[in-house]
Design a protein around this motif. Structure first.
Motif, PDB file in Angstrom:
ATOM      1  N   GLN A 499     -62.105  26.361 101.355  1.00 42.77           N
ATOM      2  CA  GLN A 499     -61.373  27.550 100.944  1.00 42.77           C
ATOM      3  C   GLN A 499     -61.651  27.797  99.456  1.00 42.77           C
ATOM      4  OE1 GLN A 499     -57.019  27.512 100.904  1.00 42.77           O
ATOM      5  NE2 GLN A 499     -57.023  29.636 101.652  1.00 42.77           N
ATOM      6  N   GLU A 513     -61.811  24.218  97.944  1.00 44.69           N
ATOM      7  CA  GLU A 513     -61.045  23.062  98.412  1.00 44.69           C
ATOM      8  C   GLU A 513     -61.551  22.682  99.800  1.00 44.69           C
ATOM      9  OE1 GLU A 513     -56.781  23.499  98.756  1.00 44.69           O
ATOM     10  OE2 GLU A 513     -56.540  21.446  99.497  1.00 44.69           O
ATOM     11  N   LEU A 515     -61.134  21.254 103.346  1.00 39.75           N
ATOM     12  CA  LEU A 515     -60.016  21.047 104.276  1.00 39.75           C
ATOM     13  C   LEU A 515     -60.561  20.601 105.627  1.00 39.75           C
ATOM     14  CD1 LEU A 515     -58.151  24.267 103.163  1.00 39.75           C
ATOM     15  CD2 LEU A 515     -57.232  21.947 102.903  1.00 39.75           C
ATOM     16  N   VAL A 516     -59.945  19.607 106.177  1.00 44.90           N
ATOM     17  CA  VAL A 516     -60.488  19.007 107.401  1.00 44.90           C
ATOM     18  C   VAL A 516     -60.104  19.837 108.634  1.00 44.90           C
ATOM     19  CG1 VAL A 516     -58.522  17.491 107.841  1.00 44.90           C
ATOM     20  CG2 VAL A 516     -60.788  16.801 108.630  1.00 44.90           C
ATOM     21  N   ARG A 517     -60.985  19.810 109.606  1.00 40.93           N
ATOM     22  CA  ARG A 517     -60.710  20.400 110.926  1.00 40.93           C
ATOM     23  C   ARG A 517     -61.211  19.415 111.979  1.00 40.93           C
ATOM     24  NH1 ARG A 517     -58.234  22.993 108.020  1.00 40.93           N
ATOM     25  NH2 ARG A 517     -58.145  25.247 107.675  1.00 40.93           N
ATOM     26  N   PRO A 528     -55.203  20.759 110.441  1.00 39.53           N
ATOM     27  CA  PRO A 528     -54.623  19.463 110.042  1.00 39.53           C
ATOM     28  C   PRO A 528     -53.191  19.258 110.517  1.00 39.53           C
ATOM     29  CG  PRO A 528     -55.748  20.457 108.177  1.00 39.53           C
ATOM     30  CD  PRO A 528     -55.799  21.459 109.287  1.00 39.53           C
ATOM     31  N   MET A 548     -64.498  12.819 104.589  1.00 43.00           N
ATOM     32  CA  MET A 548     -64.393  14.122 103.913  1.00 43.00           C
ATOM     33  C   MET A 548     -65.042  14.075 102.527  1.00 43.00           C
ATOM     34  SD  MET A 548     -62.853  16.569 105.585  1.00 43.00           S
ATOM     35  CE  MET A 548     -62.112  17.667 104.365  1.00 43.00           C
ATOM     36  N   ASN A 572     -58.652  16.673  99.241  1.00 42.74           N
ATOM     37  CA  ASN A 572     -57.312  16.113  99.393  1.00 42.74           C
ATOM     38  C   ASN A 572     -57.399  14.616  99.682  1.00 42.74           C
ATOM     39  OD1 ASN A 572     -55.405  18.565  99.498  1.00 42.74           O
ATOM     40  ND2 ASN A 572     -57.093  19.121 100.862  1.00 42.74           N
ATOM     41  N   ASP A 634     -50.787  18.481  94.298  1.00 49.55           N
ATOM     42  CA  ASP A 634     -50.756  19.470  95.375  1.00 49.55           C
ATOM     43  C   ASP A 634     -49.307  19.802  95.724  1.00 49.55           C
ATOM     44  OD1 ASP A 634     -51.726  21.113  97.305  1.00 49.55           O
ATOM     45  OD2 ASP A 634     -52.879  19.569  98.360  1.00 49.55           O
ATOM     46  N   ASP A 635     -49.108  20.969  96.292  1.00 52.74           N
ATOM     47  CA  ASP A 635     -47.772  21.397  96.750  1.00 52.74           C
ATOM     48  C   ASP A 635     -46.729  21.181  95.661  1.00 52.74           C
ATOM     49  OD1 ASP A 635     -49.205  21.728  99.029  1.00 52.74           O
ATOM     50  OD2 ASP A 635     -48.266  20.082 100.140  1.00 52.74           O
ATOM     51  N   ARG A 658     -47.180  27.041  98.105  1.00 51.23           N
ATOM     52  CA  ARG A 658     -47.243  28.427  98.569  1.00 51.23           C
ATOM     53  C   ARG A 658     -45.868  29.013  98.896  1.00 51.23           C
ATOM     54  NH1 ARG A 658     -50.120  26.223 102.972  1.00 51.23           N
ATOM     55  NH2 ARG A 658     -48.856  26.107 104.852  1.00 51.23           N
ATOM     56  N   GLU A 690     -51.074  28.657  95.159  1.00 57.01           N
ATOM     57  CA  GLU A 690     -51.569  28.506  96.545  1.00 57.01           C
ATOM     58  C   GLU A 690     -50.959  29.578  97.430  1.00 57.01           C
ATOM     59  OE1 GLU A 690     -52.436  24.456  98.338  1.00 57.01           O
ATOM     60  OE2 GLU A 690     -50.568  24.119  97.226  1.00 57.01           O
ATOM     61  N   GLY A 691     -51.689  29.927  98.491  1.00 61.25           N
ATOM     62  CA  GLY A 691     -51.125  30.796  99.527  1.00 61.25           C
ATOM     63  C   GLY A 691     -50.928  32.238  99.099  1.00 61.25           C
ATOM     64  N   GLU A 693     -51.299  35.791  99.597  1.00 61.97           N
ATOM     65  CA  GLU A 693     -51.651  36.538 100.814  1.00 61.97           C
ATOM     66  C   GLU A 693     -51.749  38.035 100.573  1.00 61.97           C
ATOM     67  OE1 GLU A 693     -48.845  35.351 103.775  1.00 61.97           O
ATOM     68  OE2 GLU A 693     -49.858  33.451 104.161  1.00 61.97           O
ATOM     69  N   GLY A 711     -55.918  31.556  98.611  1.00 62.08           N
ATOM     70  CA  GLY A 711     -55.056  32.119  99.647  1.00 62.08           C
ATOM     71  C   GLY A 711     -55.803  33.047 100.569  1.00 62.08           C
ATOM     72  N   PHE A 712     -55.163  33.435 101.647  1.00 62.30           N
ATOM     73  CA  PHE A 712     -55.795  34.285 102.665  1.00 62.30           C
ATOM     74  C   PHE A 712     -56.204  35.630 102.074  1.00 62.30           C
ATOM     75  CE2 PHE A 712     -53.324  32.105 106.367  1.00 62.30           C
ATOM     76  CZ  PHE A 712     -54.022  30.939 106.113  1.00 62.30           C
TER      77      PHE A 712
HETATM   78  P1  C2E Z   1     -53.054  21.770 101.216  1.00 62.35           P
HETATM   79  O1  C2E Z   1     -53.910  20.743 100.574  1.00 62.35           O
HETATM   80  O2  C2E Z   1     -51.925  22.275 100.464  1.00 62.35           O
HETATM   81  O3  C2E Z   1     -54.034  22.843 101.686  1.00 62.35           O
HETATM   82  C1  C2E Z   1     -53.739  24.184 101.666  1.00 62.35           C
HETATM   83  C2  C2E Z   1     -53.322  24.615 103.015  1.00 62.35           C
HETATM   84  O4  C2E Z   1     -52.765  25.917 102.946  1.00 62.35           O
HETATM   85  C3  C2E Z   1     -54.512  24.734 103.971  1.00 62.35           C
HETATM   86  O5  C2E Z   1     -54.032  24.494 105.264  1.00 62.35           O
HETATM   87  C4  C2E Z   1     -54.852  26.172 103.882  1.00 62.35           C
HETATM   88  O6  C2E Z   1     -55.545  26.667 104.994  1.00 62.35           O
HETATM   89  C5  C2E Z   1     -53.494  26.779 103.785  1.00 62.35           C
HETATM   90  N1  C2E Z   1     -53.538  28.105 103.152  1.00 62.35           N
HETATM   91  C6  C2E Z   1     -54.395  28.538 102.194  1.00 62.35           C
HETATM   92  N2  C2E Z   1     -54.116  29.803 101.855  1.00 62.35           N
HETATM   93  C7  C2E Z   1     -53.059  30.168 102.606  1.00 62.35           C
HETATM   94  C8  C2E Z   1     -52.303  31.351 102.695  1.00 62.35           C
HETATM   95  O7  C2E Z   1     -52.561  32.405 102.006  1.00 62.35           O
HETATM   96  N3  C2E Z   1     -51.274  31.390 103.539  1.00 62.35           N
HETATM   97  C9  C2E Z   1     -50.990  30.351 104.315  1.00 62.35           C
HETATM   98  N4  C2E Z   1     -49.948  30.435 105.155  1.00 62.35           N
HETATM   99  N5  C2E Z   1     -51.665  29.185 104.268  1.00 62.35           N
HETATM  100  C10 C2E Z   1     -52.697  29.133 103.405  1.00 62.35           C
HETATM  101  P2  C2E Z   1     -54.727  23.478 106.169  1.00 62.35           P
HETATM  102  O8  C2E Z   1     -56.205  23.550 106.017  1.00 62.35           O
HETATM  103  O9  C2E Z   1     -54.138  23.672 107.493  1.00 62.35           O
HETATM  104  O10 C2E Z   1     -54.291  22.122 105.564  1.00 62.35           O
HETATM  105  C11 C2E Z   1     -52.968  21.741 105.586  1.00 62.35           C
HETATM  106  C12 C2E Z   1     -52.780  20.516 104.808  1.00 62.35           C
HETATM  107  O11 C2E Z   1     -53.441  19.437 105.424  1.00 62.35           O
HETATM  108  C13 C2E Z   1     -53.323  20.559 103.430  1.00 62.35           C
HETATM  109  O12 C2E Z   1     -52.514  21.215 102.577  1.00 62.35           O
HETATM  110  C14 C2E Z   1     -53.491  19.138 103.100  1.00 62.35           C
HETATM  111  O13 C2E Z   1     -52.259  18.616 102.640  1.00 62.35           O
HETATM  112  C15 C2E Z   1     -53.796  18.524 104.430  1.00 62.35           C
HETATM  113  N6  C2E Z   1     -55.224  18.235 104.505  1.00 62.35           N
HETATM  114  C16 C2E Z   1     -56.219  19.060 104.858  1.00 62.35           C
HETATM  115  N7  C2E Z   1     -57.403  18.391 104.777  1.00 62.35           N
HETATM  116  C17 C2E Z   1     -57.143  17.150 104.360  1.00 62.35           C
HETATM  117  C18 C2E Z   1     -57.946  15.994 104.057  1.00 62.35           C
HETATM  118  O14 C2E Z   1     -59.173  16.024 104.135  1.00 62.35           O
HETATM  119  N8  C2E Z   1     -57.319  14.872 103.642  1.00 62.35           N
HETATM  120  C19 C2E Z   1     -55.947  14.829 103.518  1.00 62.35           C
HETATM  121  N9  C2E Z   1     -55.406  13.722 103.121  1.00 62.35           N
HETATM  122  N10 C2E Z   1     -55.186  15.886 103.776  1.00 62.35           N
HETATM  123  C20 C2E Z   1     -55.766  17.052 104.185  1.00 62.35           C
END
Ligand code: C2E
Ligand code: MG
Ligand code: MG
Length: 750
Positions: A499, A513, A515-517, A528, A548, A572, A634-635, A658, A690-691, A693, A711-712
């Protein structure tokens, strides 16, 4: 031993002697040994002859002195004694015999016939008095009588001795019995009790004899004892074993202390007169009481172990289920709710693995203790698994009460635990089910609380949720996830999405950033949220995170080489990775391998995860920071933590959660957003919102001085191939290429 019938013949012939007196090997066995004492040779010899012919061994002494000498040499059963002898009188010989306690009987055979002589001799112990000349048969009869009397006396003495021996043997056996042995009379009073009563109960035998048995029985058991002793039955049912508790006199001894009683196993048998077979008369009870304290203690312990968890001393699963059953039955009568709370400690596995089982055990004990402080007497808290607890709340008025309780439990864990040097923060995911709404059986309530707990786990932990029908589907999937995830890494099912992170002042992509799938073979592409919790709970997050990191670093290197793209890369990481020993060397090795420039890699860790083990986090992150690796929180803003930690951590970037961005309103109260922006500025940290939209959110942030955003509104996380196109678009857009402009406008412009 029996003697031959007295022989009466005056001149018996040798062949008429009793057969048993003639022994082989020319050795005679005699009826008895007799000393004949007389100074007159003829009388002496004839007596000797008469006796010998009658089967006696007859030795002669020619006067008192010789007699005394002979008596000292050997033993004689009988002495035939003359009174009138020149050297020493028969009276003197008798005195000597008495003085020396010589065990020989005496018959006086004397010419002296006065009454005086006779009474004197008898007083000195002579058995008979025969006047010379004597009739041989009379003499022999007297000899036989005296010897027979002697034999009977000796036999009596030996019987007496044997009796005494046997009596003391029985007394010894009875008194040294490990059991208490007693006899009650027909009124139930102690007629006998052995010495064991003293060591067992502290009463002296004398204190018990004559007392009613109830004096010894623990008050709660008196009725039962009464019943047993009153059963004066015969036959098979006469003996009855029961368990009773006895009273102790002085219960200072520790083993009696708690109950003031000794549990015993008691067997009692009625005793009846033997004479009237038809109409037996009860005369008492004989019984044995065995101390079974140790057995009872062992039984108690086993019972306790069966129903408790030995680490925390809380009830275990089986006791919990029993209590739940009871509570359900009760609630049906009262019409109130029963609540089951399924509590699962968040990230216990991490603590256990990293700090060791000793700390893990200690933590569980302290946690159990703290949980209990928030409960009422009637509530049951049970440990049902490693870090899982079940809580039963009977008689609940409303759902709100359960909510209040759950909130209270969560707040109990705001303060950390201290174990040795460690400061440990703990949180819980709590699922709640209520009867009858979420089930009216034990199994349904526990299962549904478990499902609700899982829901909390997957949506961020540290919270509570009530069960809802809709959770079922998600739950069953999560069970498959764990097994699937293990294979996913090996089978290369993990994907990496990127992203963009955008500089909102000039709309340029400055970083990405990772992000894993998970490309699940059946369920398709998973986010995730569907598996990160499972990865964390199972420890698979460590492998996943490493994969990752390697993949993202490889990608960024390639883009740099192939397209000259200079982007920062955010990856992350979870606290579990930080806690592995070789995390730092691994990261450095990957960077070195791909020869990444300083400050390209930024590791993101959430605020709440850092708080879990602050000290270690500071140490590890500082080492990485010194090597030119950037650290992002983060967060940011969602943790409960104080902000003081920001100064002790080597942080480069804050990522505003976000939820704050989401709340931005055109004319609303955006004070938190403003505060975070101000804080980042004050601390001289980069800030990424973050986030984002909507254009409105972007504009607000831009106006407020926030430079970076994600963000989206700009882009979702996309696969590697799409990212390249995206970056190309943006780059080209900067060059005002018409085709790209159109596309990029939809991405970036209001
Ligand atoms: P995060 O690190 O806070 O990642 C941002 C998350 O917010 C991502 O979700 C992303 O897709 C989502 N996001 C970005 N922009 C927007 C937006 O405008 N609106 C909304 N509603 N969401 C948005 P994702 O990819 O589903 O990841 C969720 C969480 O999973 C991540 O939060 C992170 O904490 C964790 N994660 C993802 N990949 C990894 C990884 O490789 N290792 C670890 N340890 N955690 C991961
Ligand atoms: Mg992140
Ligand atoms: Mg985030």
């Amino acid at each position: 031993m029996s003697y031959p019938a007295p022989w009466n013949g005056i001149n018996p012939k040798a062949d008429e002697l009793p057969e048993k007196l003639i022994t082989t090997k020319n050795k005679k066995r005699f009826l008895a040994r007799v000393l004949v004492v007389d100074d007159e040779p003829r009388a002496r010899d004839s007596l000797q002859e008469l006796l010998q012919l009658s089967g006696y061994e007859a030795i002669v002494a020619s006067g008192g002195l010789e007699a005394v000498a002979k008596l000292q040499e050997r033993h004689y059963e009988l002495i035939l004694l003359d009174l009138n002898m020149p050297d020493m009188s028969g009276q003197q010989v008798m005195e000597f015999i008495n003085r020396q306690h010589i065990n020989s009987d005496v018959i006086i055979v004397s010419g002296e016939t006065t009454f005086d002589h006779a009474t004197q001799a008898l007083r000195r112990g002579a058995q008979d008095f025969l006047r010379k000349p004597y009739a041989p048969d009379e003499l022999l009869r007297s000899v036989t009588n005296v010897l027979e009397k002697r034999r009977l006396q000796e036999e009596n003495k030996s019987i007496q001795l044997r009796l005494e021996e046997s009596e003391s043997l029985h007394r010894f056996i009875v008194n040294n019995s490990p059991d208490m042995i007693y006899l009650l009379d027909q009124d139930g009073k102690f007629a006998f009790v052995n010495e064991r009563v003293e060591t067992l109960l502290g009463f002296k035998q004398e204190e018990i004899i004559g007392e009613h048995f109830s004096k010894l029985i623990f008050h709660d058991d008196v009725e039962q004892a009464q019943h047993t002793f009153n059963e004066r039955r015969t036959g098979d049912r006469a003996t009855k074993s029961i368990e009773l508790r006895l009273r102790c006199k002085d219960c200072d001894a520790p083993r009696y202390f708690e109950s003031r009683s000794v549990p015993i196993e008691l067997s009692s048998i009625g005793i009846y007169t033997i004479s009237h077979v038809q109409n037996k008369e009860f005369i008492g009870t004989y019984g044995v009481a065995r101390d079974i304290t140790k057995r009872k203690q062992a039984e108690e312990l086993i019972k306790y172990q069966l129903h408790h968890d030995l680490l925390t001393n809380l009830p275990n699963r089986s006791l919990f289920r029993d209590r739940l059953n009871m509570a359900l039955a009760q609630s049906k009568r009262s019409g109130k709710h029963v609540a089951v709370l399924y509590l699962d400690m968040d990230r216990f596995k991490v603590i256990n693995d990293s700090l060791g089982h000793f700390v893990g055990d200690e933590l569980l004990q302290q946690v159990a203790h703290r949980l209990k402080t928030g409960l009422r007497e009637a509530d049951t808290l049970a440990r049902v698994g490693g870090d899982e607890f079940n809580l039963l709340i009977p008689e609940l008025n409303s759902e709100d009460d359960a909510r209040t309780l759950a909130t209270k439990i969560l707040s109990l864990f705001a303060a950390p635990f201290y174990i040795g040097e460690e400061e440990i923060f703990v949180s819980f995911s709590i699922g709640i089910s209520l009867s009858p709404e979420h089930g009216d059986t034990r199994e349904a309530l526990i299962k549904n609380a478990d499902i609700a707990m899982y829901q909390v786990k997957y949506s961020g932990k540290n919270g509570y949720a009530f069960y809802a029908e809709s959770m079922k589907h998600h739950y069953s999937q999560s069970l498959d996830t764990e097994n699937g995830l293990r294979r996913a890494i090996e089978k290369n099912e993990l994907r990496i999405f990127y992203q963009p992170q955008v500089d909102i002042q000039n709309n340029k992509i400055v970083g990405i950033e990772a992000l894993v799938r998970w490309m699940h073979p059946e369920r398709g592409l998973l986010n995730p949220v569907d598996f990160i919790s499972v990865a964390e709970d199972t420890g698979l997050i460590v492998q996943l995170g490493e994969w990752m990191l390697i993949k993202a670093c490889r990608d960024i290197r390639r883009w740099l080489d192939e397209f000259g793209l200079k982007l920062s890369l955010a990856v992350n990481i979870s606290v579990q990775q930080l806690e592995t020993k070789d995390f730092v060397p691994k990261v450095l090795k990957i960077i070195k391998k791909h020869d990444l420039p300083r400050n390209v890699l930024e590791l993101e860790i959430t605020e709440s995860e850092i708080m879990q083990d602050m000290e270690r986090a500071i140490e590890t992150l500082s080492t990485l920071s010194k090597k030119g690796i950037r650290i992002a929180i983060d967060d940011f803003g969602t943790g409960y933590s104080s902000l003081g930690y920001l100064q002790s951590l080597p942080i480069n970037t804050l990522k505003m959660d976000r939820s704050f961005v989401n709340g931005i309103k055109a004319r609303g109260d955006n004070s938190i957003v403003n505060a975070i922006i101000a804080m980042a500025k004050g601390l001289n940290l980069d800030l990424i919102a973050e986030g984002v939209e909507s254009p409105a959110q972007r504009n607000y942030l831009k106006r407020s001085g926030c430079t970076l955003a994600q963000g989206f509104h700009f882009s979702r996380a996309v696969p590697e191939s799409d990212l390249l196109a995206l970056i190309n678009d943006t780059t080209l857009r900067a060059k005002q290429t018409p085709y790209i402009k159109q596309k990029s406008e939809s991405l970036f412009d209001t």
